[in-house]
Design an enzyme around this catalytic site. Structure first.
Site, PDB file in Angstrom:
ATOM      1  N   PHE A 123      -1.780   4.126  51.343  1.00 47.22           N
ATOM      2  CA  PHE A 123      -1.342   2.741  51.193  1.00 47.22           C
ATOM      3  C   PHE A 123      -2.364   1.981  50.369  1.00 47.22           C
ATOM      4  CE2 PHE A 123      -1.006  -1.727  52.469  1.00 47.22           C
ATOM      5  CZ  PHE A 123       0.326  -1.952  52.146  1.00 47.22           C
ATOM      6  N   ASP A 208     -10.516   3.688  48.146  1.00 47.10           N
ATOM      7  CA  ASP A 208      -9.939   2.448  48.666  1.00 47.10           C
ATOM      8  C   ASP A 208     -10.477   2.254  50.088  1.00 47.10           C
ATOM      9  OD1 ASP A 208      -8.436   0.452  49.798  1.00 47.10           O
ATOM     10  OD2 ASP A 208      -6.499   1.174  49.050  1.00 47.10           O
ATOM     11  N   LYS A 237      -9.648  -6.903  53.301  1.00 46.93           N
ATOM     12  CA  LYS A 237      -9.533  -7.086  54.755  1.00 46.93           C
ATOM     13  C   LYS A 237     -10.761  -7.678  55.455  1.00 46.93           C
ATOM     14  CE  LYS A 237      -5.530  -4.401  55.854  1.00 46.93           C
ATOM     15  NZ  LYS A 237      -5.031  -3.469  54.844  1.00 46.93           N
TER      16      LYS A 237
HETATM   17  C1  PLP Z   1      -4.248  -3.452  53.658  1.00 45.34           C
HETATM   18  C2  PLP Z   1      -4.571  -2.465  52.623  1.00 45.34           C
HETATM   19  C3  PLP Z   1      -4.306  -2.711  51.262  1.00 45.34           C
HETATM   20  C4  PLP Z   1      -3.584  -3.954  50.784  1.00 45.34           C
HETATM   21  O1  PLP Z   1      -4.270  -5.129  51.086  1.00 45.34           O
HETATM   22  P1  PLP Z   1      -3.522  -6.538  50.949  1.00 45.34           P
HETATM   23  O2  PLP Z   1      -4.620  -7.534  51.176  1.00 45.34           O
HETATM   24  O3  PLP Z   1      -2.454  -6.574  51.982  1.00 45.34           O
HETATM   25  O4  PLP Z   1      -2.964  -6.615  49.581  1.00 45.34           O
HETATM   26  C5  PLP Z   1      -4.691  -1.763  50.331  1.00 45.34           C
HETATM   27  N1  PLP Z   1      -5.311  -0.634  50.710  1.00 45.34           N
HETATM   28  C6  PLP Z   1      -5.582  -0.362  52.005  1.00 45.34           C
HETATM   29  C7  PLP Z   1      -6.302   0.895  52.361  1.00 45.34           C
HETATM   30  C8  PLP Z   1      -5.212  -1.261  53.012  1.00 45.34           C
HETATM   31  O5  PLP Z   1      -5.458  -0.970  54.288  1.00 45.34           O
END
Ligand code: PLP
Length: 383
Positions: A123, A208, A237
């Site tokens: 994700f 990420d 986050k």
């Molecule tokens: C939450 C998340 C995202 C996206 O972040 P947003 O602030 O919702 O755009 C991308 N990568 C990872 C691993 C995430 O947990």
């Protein structure tokens, strides 16, 4: 718009690891706004930093320097293996920016290579390009045709990455631990092998760390667990404990943007950066990563006891305070509801799994309380 499956509760106040609804009901919060409230709700250091900054300077454009942006960039660079930072406002923007950086790198150093290899179950955010990067059909199918240039291959399969790399590849992008996709841990040596493969092929490794970063897994960054160093890393986050912020960082050699090639109006906003600096400084000065590690162990011990007691618990896993518990049947929704009725907020990760992502300042008593509520909810399930 009805894009979110809302739980019919209106939250009006938060303090530490607790929140209250509009009827005055109190909940222990093991969701932390999806791993965002790293220092819990309304932490005094964050409140103070934001209050001072709001009274001093709320916003100026990126044509000028600001002190909070410099201070946060400096702290991030001093405490990571990366050298340069770009600030944005969310996770999706951070991963999107990291991919743009990798494409620039491909244009400049890899004969125009532009493809980014990502993992199934990953994700990376909700922009059109990041939906294409995220290897999950449920996010992709509604938006076909998707932007090209992303190859989704099986997670934890080094051979699959090896096979997908060709002269068009500029980067591999992975979450060190897949968060949203199921709290999926990397196999022993997988990340090390990916890192070595990227080095050998001269392509970039983008990690990420939007969910795993800023202390969540018991180290400041998850890559530290695996003895590797990414060329590019994304954060968002937990970085500012609840104020919207995102960032991507790069090693000197991968930091190839020149003036005008990327930008953001709000990115690096003084208020967001002041909150980010206050959060990161508190985490570093108070060994909050150590607390995440210790409380993660404590939560593990409790989950192990529950697993002994209930045979329909098939697995629990995770690192630090990024944890999931899985069941043999689809009881997550009903468990989540029972927990909520008893004053505990947990996240339904899948139909048969819950995720625990509390604040990093959670203590033993609060974990015991949560385990007690979970135990009670589990005891009501007929296996
Ligand atoms: C939450 C998340 C995202 C996206 O972040 P947003 O602030 O919702 O755009 C991308 N990568 C990872 C691993 C995430 O947990």
């Amino acid at each position: 718009m009805p894009t979110f499956k809302r739980i019919p509760v209106t939250l009006v106040k938060g303090q530490g690891s607790r929140v209250w609804d509009d009827n005055g009901r109190e909940y222990l919060d093991f969701t932390a706004g999806w791993a965002v409230n790293s220092l819990g709700h309304c932490h005094p250091s964050v409140v103070e930093a934001v209050t001072q900054q709001v009274k001093t300077l709320i916003h100026v454009s990126n044509s000028y320097y600001t002190i909070p942006q410099i201070k946060l960039a400096e702290l991030l660079v001093q405490n990571s293996c990366l050298d340069k930072v770009f600030f944005c406002n969310s996770g999706a923007e951070a991963t999107e920016g990291a991919v743009k950086l990798a494409r620039r790198y491909g244009h400049l150093h890899l004969g125009g290579a532009y493809e980014v290899i990502t993992a199934t179950g990953s994700f990376h955010g909700r922009t059109l390009a990041m939906v294409s990067a995220s290897g999950q059909p449920k996010f992709q199918e509604p938006y076909i045709p998707l932007p090209s240039g992303f190859i989704n291959v099986e997670f934890n399969n080094i051979k699959a990455i090896e096979k997908a790399i060709n002269e068009k590849t500029c980067a591999v992008m992975l979450e060190p631990i897949q968060g949203e996709g199921g709290v999926n841990l990397p196999d022993d040596n997988y990340l090390k092998a990916v890192s070595e493969l990227c080095r050998q092929k001269g392509i970039l490794l983008i990690l990420d760390e939007i969910q795993t970063g800023i202390g969540r897994t018991g180290n400041l960054f998850a890559y530290e667990h695996y003895s590797i160093e990414p060329d590019v890393m994304t954060l968002a986050k937990g970085l500012a404990s609840g104020i919207p912020i995102g960032a991507f960082l790069a090693k000197e050699g991968a930091s190839v943007f020149t003036a005008g090639e990327h930008g953001s109006t709000f990115g690096g906003n003084p208020v967001a950066c002041a909150a980010g600096y206050a959060t990161l400084k508190f985490i570093l000065d108070n060994d909050i990563t150590g607390n995440a590690e210790a409380m993660g162990q404590h939560l593990n011990a409790g989950l192990e006891e529950l697993k002994q007691k209930y045979d329909f618990i098939t697995d629990f896993r995770g690192l630090g305070l990024l944890k999931a518990i899985e069941f043999s049947n689809n009881i997550a929704l009903s468990l989540m509801q029972t927990c909520m009725e008893n004053g505990l907020l947990v996240n339904k990760l899948k139909d048969n799994a819950l995720r625990f992502i509390p604040s990093l300042i959670i203590n033993k008593d609060e974990i015991n309380e949560a385990l007690g509520i979970l135990d009670k909810a589990l005891s009501g399930i007929k296996s």
